[in-house]
Scaffold this motif. Sequence first.
Motif, mmCIF file in Angstrom:
data_model
loop_
_atom_site.group_PDB
_atom_site.id
_atom_site.type_symbol
_atom_site.label_atom_id
_atom_site.label_comp_id
_atom_site.label_asym_id
_atom_site.label_seq_id
_atom_site.Cartn_x
_atom_site.Cartn_y
_atom_site.Cartn_z
ATOM 1 N N GLN A 1 0.833 -1.206 0.000
ATOM 2 C CA GLN A 1 0.000 0.000 0.000
ATOM 3 C C GLN A 1 0.863 1.250 0.000
ATOM 4 O OE1 GLN A 1 -3.071 0.333 -0.664
ATOM 5 N NE2 GLN A 1 -3.637 -1.816 -0.563
ATOM 6 N N ARG A 2 1.955 1.204 0.758
ATOM 7 C CA ARG A 2 2.825 2.385 0.796
ATOM 8 C C ARG A 2 3.335 2.703 -0.610
ATOM 9 N NH1 ARG A 2 8.108 1.923 4.119
ATOM 10 N NH2 ARG A 2 6.746 1.349 5.834
ATOM 11 N N ARG A 3 3.727 1.649 -1.332
ATOM 12 C CA ARG A 3 4.204 1.839 -2.704
ATOM 13 C C ARG A 3 3.119 2.426 -3.606
ATOM 14 N NH1 ARG A 3 6.882 -3.725 -4.823
ATOM 15 N NH2 ARG A 3 8.499 -3.846 -3.229
ATOM 16 N N LEU A 4 1.909 1.875 -3.486
ATOM 17 C CA LEU A 4 0.820 2.307 -4.365
ATOM 18 C C LEU A 4 0.433 3.760 -4.074
ATOM 19 C CD1 LEU A 4 -1.302 -0.976 -4.260
ATOM 20 C CD2 LEU A 4 -0.030 -0.089 -6.219
ATOM 21 N N ARG A 5 0.471 4.125 -2.784
ATOM 22 C CA ARG A 5 0.147 5.515 -2.410
ATOM 23 C C ARG A 5 1.198 6.457 -2.967
ATOM 24 N NH1 ARG A 5 -0.680 3.032 3.465
ATOM 25 N NH2 ARG A 5 -2.844 2.376 3.214
ATOM 26 N N THR A 6 2.460 6.081 -2.811
ATOM 27 C CA THR A 6 3.539 6.918 -3.327
ATOM 28 C C THR A 6 3.399 7.073 -4.837
ATOM 29 O OG1 THR A 6 4.937 6.082 -1.568
ATOM 30 C CG2 THR A 6 6.058 7.178 -3.374
ATOM 31 N N ALA A 7 3.094 5.959 -5.515
ATOM 32 C CA ALA A 7 2.956 6.026 -6.972
ATOM 33 C C ALA A 7 1.826 6.976 -7.356
ATOM 34 C CB ALA A 7 2.701 4.635 -7.536
ATOM 35 N N GLU B 1 3.012 10.430 -6.901
ATOM 36 C CA GLU B 1 4.000 10.794 -7.932
ATOM 37 C C GLU B 1 3.335 11.089 -9.261
ATOM 38 O OE1 GLU B 1 6.925 7.704 -7.783
ATOM 39 O OE2 GLU B 1 7.981 8.683 -6.116
ATOM 40 N N GLN B 2 2.162 10.473 -9.488
ATOM 41 C CA GLN B 2 1.444 10.740 -10.733
ATOM 42 C C GLN B 2 0.596 11.999 -10.648
ATOM 43 O OE1 GLN B 2 -0.285 6.848 -11.269
ATOM 44 N NE2 GLN B 2 1.836 6.156 -11.404
ATOM 45 N N GLY B 3 0.662 12.687 -9.517
ATOM 46 C CA GLY B 3 -0.010 13.972 -9.441
ATOM 47 C C GLY B 3 -1.321 13.974 -8.680
ATOM 48 N N ALA B 4 -1.567 12.951 -7.873
ATOM 49 C CA ALA B 4 -2.786 12.952 -7.058
ATOM 50 C C ALA B 4 -2.453 13.483 -5.665
ATOM 51 C CB ALA B 4 -3.339 11.536 -6.941
ATOM 52 N N VAL C 1 -5.981 3.073 -11.372
ATOM 53 C CA VAL C 1 -5.374 4.109 -12.214
ATOM 54 C C VAL C 1 -5.855 5.463 -11.712
ATOM 55 C CG1 VAL C 1 -5.193 5.047 -14.556
ATOM 56 C CG2 VAL C 1 -5.336 2.571 -14.205
ATOM 57 N N VAL C 2 -4.916 6.308 -11.319
ATOM 58 C CA VAL C 2 -5.271 7.615 -10.754
ATOM 59 C C VAL C 2 -4.596 8.712 -11.580
ATOM 60 C CG1 VAL C 2 -5.130 9.068 -8.703
ATOM 61 C CG2 VAL C 2 -5.480 6.618 -8.456
ATOM 62 N N GLY C 3 -5.394 9.625 -12.093
ATOM 63 C CA GLY C 3 -4.859 10.670 -12.971
ATOM 64 C C GLY C 3 -4.216 11.818 -12.209
ATOM 65 N N ARG C 4 -3.947 12.856 -12.967
ATOM 66 C CA ARG C 4 -3.275 14.036 -12.457
ATOM 67 C C ARG C 4 -4.292 14.949 -11.784
ATOM 68 N NH1 ARG C 4 1.346 16.823 -15.059
ATOM 69 N NH2 ARG C 4 0.892 19.035 -14.813
ATOM 70 N N ASP C 5 -3.871 15.609 -10.738
ATOM 71 C CA ASP C 5 -4.755 16.525 -10.007
ATOM 72 C C ASP C 5 -6.030 15.863 -9.490
ATOM 73 O OD1 ASP C 5 -3.164 18.830 -10.020
ATOM 74 O OD2 ASP C 5 -3.688 19.203 -12.115
ATOM 75 N N VAL C 6 -5.943 14.591 -9.242
ATOM 76 C CA VAL C 6 -7.048 13.910 -8.558
ATOM 77 C C VAL C 6 -6.895 14.229 -7.071
ATOM 78 C CG1 VAL C 6 -7.835 11.614 -7.833
ATOM 79 C CG2 VAL C 6 -7.379 12.088 -10.247
ATOM 80 N N PHE C 7 -7.987 14.447 -6.387
ATOM 81 C CA PHE C 7 -7.945 14.800 -4.972
ATOM 82 C C PHE C 7 -8.680 13.719 -4.198
ATOM 83 C CE2 PHE C 7 -9.186 17.050 -1.129
ATOM 84 C CZ PHE C 7 -8.060 17.824 -0.850
ATOM 85 N N ASP D 1 -8.303 12.579 -14.666
ATOM 86 C CA ASP D 1 -7.698 13.820 -14.172
ATOM 87 C C ASP D 1 -8.709 14.743 -13.479
ATOM 88 O OD1 ASP D 1 -5.465 12.843 -15.378
ATOM 89 O OD2 ASP D 1 -5.400 14.315 -16.993
ATOM 90 N N GLY D 2 -8.265 15.315 -12.406
ATOM 91 C CA GLY D 2 -9.039 16.376 -11.763
ATOM 92 C C GLY D 2 -10.276 15.914 -11.010
ATOM 93 N N ALA D 3 -10.489 14.620 -10.909
ATOM 94 C CA ALA D 3 -11.671 14.155 -10.169
ATOM 95 C C ALA D 3 -11.418 14.258 -8.665
ATOM 96 C CB ALA D 3 -11.982 12.704 -10.545
ATOM 97 N N THR D 4 -12.504 14.365 -7.902
ATOM 98 C CA THR D 4 -12.395 14.413 -6.440
ATOM 99 C C THR D 4 -13.132 13.224 -5.844
ATOM 100 O OG1 THR D 4 -12.333 16.811 -6.435
ATOM 101 C CG2 THR D 4 -13.002 15.762 -4.378
ATOM 102 N N ILE D 5 -12.440 12.490 -4.966
ATOM 103 C CA ILE D 5 -13.099 11.395 -4.252
ATOM 104 C C ILE D 5 -13.104 11.822 -2.788
ATOM 105 C CG2 ILE D 5 -13.156 8.921 -3.802
ATOM 106 C CD1 ILE D 5 -13.085 9.577 -6.799
#
Length: 449
Positions: free
Chosen positions: A243-249, A252-255, A270-276, A291-295
């Motif tokens: 999980q730590r790896r996946l969170r970091t990734a 790093e992809q901009g979330a 798959v998590v895009g850029r500027d996802v919150f 990109d840009g979605a908010t969860i």
Amino acid sequence: MTQALAVVLAAGKGTRMKSDLPKVLHQLAGAPMLAHVLMAAGSAGVSRAALVVGSGMDAVAEAGLSVAPDAQVFLQQEQMGTADAVKAAAPAYGSASGPVIVLYGDTPLLRPETLRAVLGELDAGADLVVIGFEAADPTGYGRLLFDDKSRLSGIREEKDATTAERALTLCNSGIMAFRSGAGLSGLIARIGNENAKREFYLTDAVALAYQDGLQTRVVLSNGEEVLGVNSRSELSVAESLMQRRLRTAAMEQGATLVAPDTVFFSFDTVVGRDVFIEPNVFFAPGVVIEDGATIRGFCHLEKCQVGAGAKVGPFARLRPGAQLAAGAQVGNFVEVKNATVAEGAKVNHLTYIGDASVGPKANIGAGTITCNYDGFAKYRTEIGAGAFVGSNSSLVAPVKIGDGAYVGSGSVISKDVPNDALALSRPKQEERLGWAEKARHERGGDKSK
Ligand code: UD1
Ligand code: MG
């Protein structure tokens, strides 16, 4: 270099898991441990795989084939040691000239980069490469032995080690690569079982290769990625590292992850850029967030897609087949399953949308339910573009709400509603003037006054 082959050992029962499920099928981030190993091999460019399973392990073979459909499966009847297990897969490498990498099915954190480094060593002239690691507590591991020129000369298993050897901390991860299948076959043929465990040790191949004057090398990895899982508590340690790896990734992809430790990803999220992503969100397998979605907080998502700039939650559940287009909104206590929510549509409160399509810019009021199931089969609800469904409506499928149509609050809609029409299905309201006053009087006065 000819195509490399991964021989994945998975014949062990994994008794310490105390499980009916074979050990390598226990999951990490939504995929069996075995799948992680095969995926790592695949991403390192090791496209061929041979899987060694024990008897009665059809499920293991099946899981392996679902990740690596061209894998060959071999049965090791009796567990007589790692060399014997590798030997079971001999038909896959036999006299081949390509490299063979031996992996363990219960080492799910292995990274493709490390496997690439191993292949690089073979490319650069090594005949045999071992992935080693510095162990804080080396108990149970094979120790790496070196000659006076710092060449890897052998591996000593714990049970066969002298006290001095036991004090060594550079250990064998178990992962070993051989320049050629033919060379591996030759080495295995010479391995015996005269040792403390009466097993055929693959690790004996190192001393044999060294004595033959072959080049033996070590690739160092951190202990974390070669962590072997033998128990449920080790599984949980592996999960948290993964999980730590996946969170970091994802970051790093901009979330943005407000509280990374509370967000749980699957191996394929798959998590895009500027996802919150707010705290306490769980991503089961098969989720794509554009990109840009908010969860927002406390959402559960599975096999679904969230379009660019869409907003989900807090407390929303997106089940398999939920597809939200760009800018769609799915709010609190809303469940969406096998349904599309088109651009700019809003489903904001306390609603179930199942087996349905919601048109662009439609507005679905609080408490709307698509009644998609009659106890026997599932039916679809189609809601048109710009439609307005009033609160607390039941849409009894199969049914269509036309473009721009209105549904009055509290309606039970069981017939199609034409475009731009108003549909109402609720008893007419009546008022009895003065009724309440009179009732109070008859019951002895107004207690609130
Ligand atoms: C092995 C290595 C040891 C290394 C350690 C790392 C040998 C002799 N020793 O020891 O140097 O430090 O791994 O964890 O290789 N398996 C089979 N069939 C068998 C035996 C094993 O498929 O007959 C599989 C197991 O399911 C497991 C893997 O091979 O996935 C390793 O076997 P295990 O018995 O755990 O080896 P260790 O004693 O841990
Ligand atoms: Mg082991």
